[in-house]
Design a protein around this motif. Structure first.
Motif, mmCIF file in Angstrom:
data_model
loop_
_atom_site.group_PDB
_atom_site.id
_atom_site.type_symbol
_atom_site.label_atom_id
_atom_site.label_comp_id
_atom_site.label_asym_id
_atom_site.label_seq_id
_atom_site.Cartn_x
_atom_site.Cartn_y
_atom_site.Cartn_z
ATOM 1 N N LEU A 172 1.097 -1.316 -0.103
ATOM 2 C CA LEU A 172 0.026 0.222 0.316
ATOM 3 C C LEU A 172 1.061 1.282 0.360
ATOM 4 C CD1 LEU A 172 -3.168 -0.545 2.345
ATOM 5 C CD2 LEU A 172 -2.968 -1.342 0.045
ATOM 6 N N PRO A 173 0.295 2.450 -0.252
ATOM 7 C CA PRO A 173 1.313 3.287 -0.656
ATOM 8 C C PRO A 173 0.949 4.229 1.006
ATOM 9 C CG PRO A 173 -1.487 3.795 -1.508
ATOM 10 C CD PRO A 173 -0.890 3.000 -1.260
ATOM 11 N N SER A 174 1.413 5.732 0.788
ATOM 12 C CA SER A 174 2.005 5.879 2.123
ATOM 13 C C SER A 174 0.654 5.881 3.302
ATOM 14 C CB SER A 174 2.357 7.554 2.120
ATOM 15 O OG SER A 174 2.421 8.260 3.221
ATOM 16 N N GLN A 175 0.631 6.026 4.447
ATOM 17 C CA GLN A 175 -0.582 5.882 5.405
ATOM 18 C C GLN A 175 -1.575 7.131 5.103
ATOM 19 O OE1 GLN A 175 1.094 4.292 8.890
ATOM 20 N NE2 GLN A 175 1.786 6.534 9.705
ATOM 21 N N ASN A 176 -0.704 8.504 4.790
ATOM 22 C CA ASN A 176 -1.132 9.364 5.071
ATOM 23 C C ASN A 176 -1.327 9.955 3.948
ATOM 24 O OD1 ASN A 176 -0.480 9.929 7.978
ATOM 25 N ND2 ASN A 176 1.588 10.508 6.949
ATOM 26 N N ARG A 177 -1.936 8.773 2.581
ATOM 27 C CA ARG A 177 -2.868 9.380 1.775
ATOM 28 C C ARG A 177 -4.635 8.928 1.890
ATOM 29 N NH1 ARG A 177 -0.159 7.377 -3.556
ATOM 30 N NH2 ARG A 177 -2.374 7.986 -4.278
ATOM 31 N N MET A 178 -4.792 9.815 1.082
ATOM 32 C CA MET A 178 -6.307 9.836 1.474
ATOM 33 C C MET A 178 -6.750 8.836 0.395
ATOM 34 S SD MET A 178 -7.471 12.237 3.055
ATOM 35 C CE MET A 178 -7.511 13.824 4.019
ATOM 36 N N VAL A 179 -8.299 8.491 1.122
ATOM 37 C CA VAL A 179 -8.462 6.950 0.341
ATOM 38 C C VAL A 179 -9.360 7.703 -0.933
ATOM 39 C CG1 VAL A 179 -10.376 5.105 0.428
ATOM 40 C CG2 VAL A 179 -8.911 5.497 2.276
ATOM 41 N N LYS A 180 -9.195 8.640 -0.815
ATOM 42 C CA LYS A 180 -10.303 8.804 -1.863
ATOM 43 C C LYS A 180 -9.527 9.313 -3.485
ATOM 44 C CE LYS A 180 -10.258 13.538 -0.588
ATOM 45 N NZ LYS A 180 -11.382 14.474 -0.221
ATOM 46 N N ASN A 181 -7.679 9.486 -2.921
ATOM 47 C CA ASN A 181 -7.110 9.836 -4.195
ATOM 48 C C ASN A 181 -5.791 8.931 -4.534
ATOM 49 O OD1 ASN A 181 -7.554 12.466 -3.533
ATOM 50 N ND2 ASN A 181 -6.212 12.973 -1.835
ATOM 51 N N LEU A 182 -6.687 7.279 -4.661
ATOM 52 C CA LEU A 182 -5.680 5.986 -3.987
ATOM 53 C C LEU A 182 -6.527 5.204 -5.763
ATOM 54 C CD1 LEU A 182 -5.955 4.396 -0.827
ATOM 55 C CD2 LEU A 182 -3.898 5.744 -2.089
ATOM 56 N N SER A 183 -5.962 4.545 -6.300
ATOM 57 C CA SER A 183 -6.586 4.042 -7.248
ATOM 58 C C SER A 183 -8.141 3.221 -6.836
ATOM 59 C CB SER A 183 -5.842 2.674 -8.218
ATOM 60 O OG SER A 183 -4.905 1.994 -7.636
ATOM 61 N N GLY A 184 -8.668 2.491 -8.082
ATOM 62 C CA GLY A 184 -9.412 1.230 -7.644
ATOM 63 C C GLY A 184 -8.285 0.184 -7.299
ATOM 64 N N GLY A 185 -6.991 -0.255 -7.784
ATOM 65 C CA GLY A 185 -6.859 -2.109 -6.642
ATOM 66 C C GLY A 185 -6.113 -0.978 -5.502
ATOM 67 N N GLN A 186 -5.982 -0.034 -5.305
ATOM 68 C CA GLN A 186 -5.406 -0.074 -3.832
ATOM 69 C C GLN A 186 -6.345 0.170 -2.786
ATOM 70 O OE1 GLN A 186 -3.287 4.056 -4.928
ATOM 71 N NE2 GLN A 186 -1.431 3.220 -5.237
ATOM 72 N N GLN A 187 -7.932 0.856 -3.308
ATOM 73 C CA GLN A 187 -8.120 0.891 -2.729
ATOM 74 C C GLN A 187 -9.356 -0.575 -2.231
ATOM 75 O OE1 GLN A 187 -12.055 3.462 -4.601
ATOM 76 N NE2 GLN A 187 -10.970 5.824 -4.134
ATOM 77 N N ARG A 188 -9.351 -1.756 -3.128
ATOM 78 C CA ARG A 188 -9.698 -2.349 -2.875
ATOM 79 C C ARG A 188 -8.122 -2.876 -1.632
ATOM 80 N NH1 ARG A 188 -13.705 -4.754 -4.796
ATOM 81 N NH2 ARG A 188 -13.854 -6.985 -4.179
ATOM 82 N N ARG A 189 -7.723 -3.258 -1.819
ATOM 83 C CA ARG A 189 -6.216 -3.846 -0.854
ATOM 84 C C ARG A 189 -6.646 -2.724 0.174
ATOM 85 N NH1 ARG A 189 -1.133 -2.048 -3.984
ATOM 86 N NH2 ARG A 189 -2.255 -1.418 -6.186
ATOM 87 N N VAL A 190 -6.608 -1.728 0.299
ATOM 88 C CA VAL A 190 -6.743 -1.067 1.263
ATOM 89 C C VAL A 190 -8.696 -1.721 2.552
ATOM 90 C CG1 VAL A 190 -7.834 1.299 2.855
ATOM 91 C CG2 VAL A 190 -6.407 1.587 1.578
ATOM 92 N N SER A 191 -9.160 -2.138 1.796
ATOM 93 C CA SER A 191 -10.025 -2.764 1.952
ATOM 94 C C SER A 191 -10.299 -3.870 2.733
ATOM 95 C CB SER A 191 -11.163 -2.980 0.818
ATOM 96 O OG SER A 191 -12.535 -3.117 1.406
ATOM 97 N N ARG A 387 -14.960 13.523 8.759
ATOM 98 C CA ARG A 387 -15.897 13.825 7.370
ATOM 99 C C ARG A 387 -16.748 15.755 7.167
ATOM 100 N NH1 ARG A 387 -20.090 8.977 5.335
ATOM 101 N NH2 ARG A 387 -19.221 9.996 3.812
ATOM 102 N N MET A 388 -17.056 16.023 7.775
ATOM 103 C CA MET A 388 -18.020 17.044 8.004
ATOM 104 C C MET A 388 -16.148 18.263 8.130
ATOM 105 S SD MET A 388 -19.950 19.149 11.403
ATOM 106 C CE MET A 388 -20.683 17.434 11.254
ATOM 107 N N TRP A 389 -15.089 18.376 8.700
ATOM 108 C CA TRP A 389 -14.240 19.473 8.656
ATOM 109 C C TRP A 389 -13.976 19.355 7.585
ATOM 110 C CZ3 TRP A 389 -12.822 23.424 11.103
ATOM 111 C CH2 TRP A 389 -11.507 23.857 11.214
ATOM 112 N N ARG A 390 -13.655 18.040 6.741
ATOM 113 C CA ARG A 390 -12.416 17.990 5.036
ATOM 114 C C ARG A 390 -13.428 17.930 3.924
ATOM 115 N NH1 ARG A 390 -8.663 12.843 6.650
ATOM 116 N NH2 ARG A 390 -7.451 14.215 8.458
ATOM 117 N N ASN A 391 -15.043 18.320 4.354
ATOM 118 C CA ASN A 391 -15.930 18.547 3.123
ATOM 119 C C ASN A 391 -16.215 19.787 3.123
ATOM 120 O OD1 ASN A 391 -17.940 18.856 1.444
ATOM 121 N ND2 ASN A 391 -18.775 16.755 1.899
#
Length: 775
Positions: A172-191, A387-391
Motif C-alpha cells: 500500500l502507498p503512504s499511510q497519509n494518503r487519502m482513500v479517495k485519491n487512491l486507485s481502484g486496486g489500492q482502495q480494494r487492498r485497503v478494504s 468527514r464534516m471538517w474535510r468537506n
C-alpha cells in the motif's frame, strides 16, 4: 456406463446409502447421542447453514434468492464460494455475518447464532470485506485503520503495529494518503486490510482479488493458507477467478440460490472427470436444469456425496479433504456424561472438560473486556467530525448558510416599501406643467389650498407623487401598473372641506361629496395596499392637526375618540420582523438540521459503509448517538451565529431570558436532526430523502404560525397545526422574545415539552426502522 454429462453411473449416489467415506455410521443412535453429535458438530464447524430460504418482495410474487441451501464450513479451512453474479452469494454472506436474516432455516457461526447476544457476530470475531469498497474517502489510510481498529476494541499502539505489517504485505502507498485519491486496486487492498486488521477468527471476503496484480493475488492466497494452518482461523472467499479457488480446502458451487456441490477441488475434478473447475461448474449447472423439472429437488440442490447426506452429517465422519469435521463414534474416545440438570458434557481422554468448556464458552460469547462502547463511540465521533471538517461544502452549508439566511431575512422582510408611485389629480389647481410636482400653499391659519397642504403631508419616504390631468388617466396608470393608487381632489375641495367643518350635521350631500379625497388603490398586493391606506390616513390626521395647531385649537380634536395607550407588550408601531423573527430562527435551525441528517445514513448505506460498521459490531443506537453528539455541537455553533446576527446585529427585540432562548433553539435543532434521521432511515435513495424533506418544509412553515397567526386558520387546521414540531416552539420563543415571559407560563413550557416529545418520538422511530432494516 457414462451419462450425458460424463459422470460414471456408478458415482450416482443413493441418498440412503452411507457412501465410501462413511465409516461405521450408526444411524439408529439414541436421541441423546444425536443431540450431542449435533452440538459437537456445530462447535467444530465455523459456519453451518441448514435449509436456508431468503426471498424479497411480497408473498404472492417473491424473489427467491436462497432456496433450501445447506452449507458447512469447517474450522481452520478456506472455503471458496463460487457462482455467477446474482446467484445469491452476497446475500448468503450477509446472512452469515448477521447483516440479514433468513426467512426460514438456521445459521450457526462459530458456535452461535448471528445477531444473538454474546455470539460475537456481528462483532470482532468476524472480519468482513464487502463487494463494494465501503471506505470513507475523506480518511487517510491510517485514519481508516484507526476507525475500524477502535471499533474492534484495539489499542492505538496495536493498530499502528498491525498497520505497518499490512502496508508492507499489501504493498500500500503512504499511510497519509487519502482513500479517495487512491486507485481502484489500492482502495480494494485497503478494504482487504480493514478485514485483516483485528486478526479475526472468521474472515469473509467478497471478491477480494478483483483488480489486484497477479503476484499480489498469489501473495494474498499464500497468506490465507498460512493463517488457516493452525486451525484457529477460517476463511470464506468468493471470487470471479474460479481456477484460483483450487487453493481452497473446500469449494461450494452455487447457482440460483442453491449449492450444486460442496467438496474439495481435487475431489470435484476427480468425480466429474474434468480438468478445470469451470467444466465442473458447467456440468453441475446443466444437471440442475435437467433435474429441476423432476420432483426430486433435493438432488438438484446438492450434488456432492457429503451434501446429499447432510442430514446424517451429525453422525458421520467425512475425510479431512472435504473441509468438514464430523463425529465418528467408532474412532473417537469421547465419553458422554449427563449432569444433574440433564446437560451433556464431553470428556476427551484425560483432558478437563470443565476448563475446556469455559474457554470455548468465552470464545463463543464474544464479550471481550477490551471491546468497549467507549472505543466505538470514539471512532464514530471522530468519523463524523472528520468527514464534516474535510468537506468544504458541508462546512459552508453548516455555518455560512444560516448566517446568510438571517441577513437576508432581516434586510428583506419587515421593512416599509419604498418608492410606491401614487397618481394624483388635483383639479383645485390646474397644472399646465405636470413635471412640476410641488403644490404651493401658505402656512398658518389660512384655510386656502388645503389640497396642496394635505398632499405636502404625505410621507415622501414611502410614496412618490406623480400628477395627472384627469381621474381617468390616473386610474389607467394604476391599471397598467405605473402606479399603486390614484388620488383625486375636486375643483372646490378647500371650500367644501371648510363648509363641512363649519356646518357639521347641517352639511348637505354635495358639500360632503366635494370635500372627500377620492382614492383608488391596487389591492392585488395586500401589504402595499394596507401601507398606502395607513400612510394616507396618517397624512390626513397630521394635516388636520397642523391646521388646528395653527388656528390655536386643541390639536387633540383631530384624533379619533379612541385612545391607544402604551401597549402592554410590544410598541405602538409594531414591526412585522419582530413577529416573524422567532419562527424564522427556529425554521432555519430546524430545517438545516433536517437537510444535514436526512441523507447522512442513506449515503453511508448506499456506499456500504453502514453495513460494514454494523458487521463490525456497531449498533444502530451507537450510530444515532454519535450523530446526535456531532449535531449537538453543530447546533450550538449555528444557534450562536443565528442569535448574534438576529439580536445583536439587526436589533431584533428580545425581552426574555437569553439562556431559555438558546435552549429552545438548540432543542429545535435536535428535533430537526431527529426528523432527518427518520427520513434517512425510511428512504432508500437520496433523491427520495430530498423530496420528503422538501415536501415537509412548506406545510410545516405555513401551518406553524411562523408567517401568519394560527388564529387566522380554519378550526381543523388549527388542531393540525398544534401537533406540528414547530408550532408550540414558535409560540414559546415568541412569548419569550416579545413578552419577556419565563418558564412559569404555559405558552413557554408547552414549547419545551412538545419539542422534547418530538425528539423522543423521532429517535424511537429511527431506531425501530434501522433495526428492522438491519435484519
Amino acid at each position: 456406463m457414462v451419462d450425458s454429462e460424463g459422470v460414471t453411473m456408478g458415482e450416482r449416489v443413493d441418498p440412503t446409502a452411507p457412501g465410501p467415506d462413511l465409516v461405521g455410521v450408526n444411524v439408529e443412535r439414541p436421541p441423546l447421542m444425536h443431540q450431542q453429535s449435533t452440538v459437537w458438530n456445530r462447535r467444530q464447524q465455523a459456519v453451518s447453514v441448514r435449509h436456508a430460504y431468503k426471498h424479497y418482495g411480497s408473498k404472492k410474487k417473491p424473489n427467491n434468492v436462497l432456496s433450501d441451501l445447506n452449507m458447512t464450513v469447517g474450522k481452520g479451512t478456506i472455503y471458496g464460494l463460487l457462482g455467477a453474479s446474482g446467484c445469491g452469494k452476497t446475500t448468503l454472506l450477509s446472512c452469515i455475518v448477521g447483516r440479514r436474516r433468513l426467512n426460514t432455516g438456521e445459521i450457526w457461526v462459530l458456535g452461535g447464532r448471528p445477531g444473538t447476544k454474546g455470539s460475537g457476530v456481528p462483532g470482532k470475531r468476524v472480519g468482513y470485506m464487502p463487494q463494494e469498497i465501503a471506505l470513507y474517502g475523506e480518511f487517510t489510510i491510517k485514519e481508516t485503520m484507526m476507525y475500524f481498529g477502535w471499533i474492534f476494541g484495539m489499542e492505538s499502539r496495536e493498530i499502528n503495529e498491525r498497520l505497518q505489517f499490512l502496508l508492507n504485505f499489501l504493498d500500500l502507498p503512504s499511510q497519509n494518503r487519502m482513500v479517495k485519491n487512491l486507485s481502484g486496486g489500492q482502495q480494494r487492498r485497503v478494504s482487504f486490510a480493514v478485514a485483516l486488521m483485528h486478526d479475526p477468527e472468521l474472515l469473509i471476503l467478497d471478491e477480494p482479488t478483483v483488480g489486484v496484480d497477479p503476484l499480489l493475488r498469489q501473495s494474498i492466497w499464500n497468506h490465507l493458507v498460512q493463517i488457516t494452518k493452525d486451525g484457529n482461523k477460517t476463511v470464506i472467499i468468493t471470487t470471479h477467478y474460479i481456477e484460483e479457488a483450487r487453493q481452497a480446502h473446500t469449494i461450494g458451487l452455487m447457482r440460483s440460490g442453491r449449492l450444486l456441490a460442496e467438496e474439495s477441488p481435487q475431489r470435484l475434478l476427480s468425480m466429474y472427470q474434468c480438468t478445470s473447475l469451470e467444466d465442473v461448474f458447467l456440468k453441475l449447472s446443466r444437471k440442475q436444469v435437467q433435474v429441476g423439472s423432476t420432483a426430486d429437488q433435493n438432488i438438484a440442490n446438492n450434488i456432492s456425496l457429503a451434501s446429499l447426506n447432510w442430514s446424517k452429517k451429525d453422525a458421520i465422519s467425512v475425510t479431512e479433504e472435504s473441509g468438514v469435521v464430523g463425529l465418528n463414534f467408532h474412532q473417537s474416545k469421547e465419553v458422554l456424561v449427563t449432569d444433574s440438570n440433564g446437560h451433556i458434557d464431553v470428556s476427551m481422554g484425560k483432558t478437563s472438560a470443565t476448563s475446556r468448556g469455559i474457554k470455548e464458552a468465552c470464545d463463543d460469547c464474544g464479550n471481550c473486556s477490551d471491546f468497549t462502547t467507549t472505543g466505538k463511540l470514539r471512532a464514530l465521533l471522530q468519523k463524523n467530525f472528520l468527514r464534516m471538517w474535510r468537506n468544504v461544502g458541508v462546512m459552508l452549508f453548516i455555518f455560512a448558510l444560516p448566517v446568510m439566511q438571517v441577513i437576508l431575512f432581516c434586510l428583506a422582510i419587515g421593512g416599509d416599501p419604498k418608492g410606491l408611485k401614487l397618481a394624483i389629480v388635483n383639479h383645485e389647481r390646474n397644472f399646465t406643467n405636470l413635471t412640476y410636482q410641488r403644490c404651493e400653499w401658505e402656512p398658518g391659519c389660512k384655510l386656502m389650498d388645503l389640497s396642496c397642504r394635505y398632499i405636502d403631508s404625505i410621507n415622501t419616504s414611502t410614496i412618490v407623487k406623480h400628477y395627472y390631468r384627469t381621474p381617468e388617466e390616473a386610474k389607467m396608470a394604476v391599471r397598467t401598473g405605473e402606479a399603486w393608487g390614484a388620488l383625486y381632489f375636486t375643483e372646490n375641495f378647500t371650500d367644501a372641506l371648510v363648509a363641512r367643518m363649519a356646518l357639521g350635521k347641517d352639511a348637505d350631500e354635495e358639500t360632503l361629496d366635494q370635500s372627500e379625497v377620492r382614492v383608488w388603490l391596487d389591492m392585488s398586493n395586500q401589504q402595499i395596499g394596507i401601507i398606502l391606506q395607513r400612510d394616507l390616513q396618517l397624512a390626513f390626521q397630521n394635516f388636520t392637526k397642523d391646521i388646528f395647531r395653527a388656528c390655536e385649537y386643541n390639536e387633540e380634536l383631530a384624533e379619533i375618540p379612541i385612545s391607544f395607550k402604551k401597549p402592554i407588550y410590544g410598541s405602538n408601531q409594531p414591526s412585522f420582523t419582530d413577529f416573524v423573527a422567532p419562527g424564522v430562527i427556529l425554521t432555519i435551525v430546524f430545517f438545516l438540521a433536517v437537510a444535514l441528517t436526512s441523507s447522512a445514513l442513506i449515503i453511508e448505506r448506499m456506499e456500504g459503509l453502514l453495513d460494514r460498521s454494523w458487521v463490525a459490531g456497531v449498533t444502530p443506537g451507537e450510530i444515532l448517538f454519535s450523530h446526535v453528539v456531532t449535531q449537538f455541537v453543530v447546533m450550538c455553533g449555528q444557534t450562536t451565529l443565528v442569535l448574534i446576527f438576529m439580536i445583536l446585529v439587526f436589533k431584533v427585540e428580545c425581552r426574555g431570558d437569553i439562556i431559555l432562548v438558546i435552549i429552545i433553539t438548540i432543542l429545535q435543532g435536535l428535533c430537526g436532526m431527529c426528523f432527518g434521521f427518520v427520513i434517512s432511515a425510511i428512504c432508500e435513495l437520496e433523491r427520495n430523502a430530498i423530496q420528503l424533506a422538501l415536501g415537509s418544509f412548506y406545510p410545516t412553515l405555513l401551518l406553524s404560525g411562523v408567517i401568519w397567526p394560527i388564529e387566522g386558520m380554519p378550526t381543523i387546521l388549527r388542531y393540525i397545526s398544534t401537533f406540528l414540531p414547530l408550532t408550540l416552539a414558535t409560540t414559546s420563543l415568541r412569548s419569550m422574545m416579545t413578552r419577556g415571559w419565563g418558564l412559569s407560563e404555559p405558552d413557554v413550557y408547552y414549547g419545551f415539552i412538545a419539542t422534547i416529545i418530538w425528539i423522543g418520538a423521532f429517535l424511537t422511530i429511527s431506531l425501530v426502522v434501522l433495526k428492522a432494516k438491519r435484519g
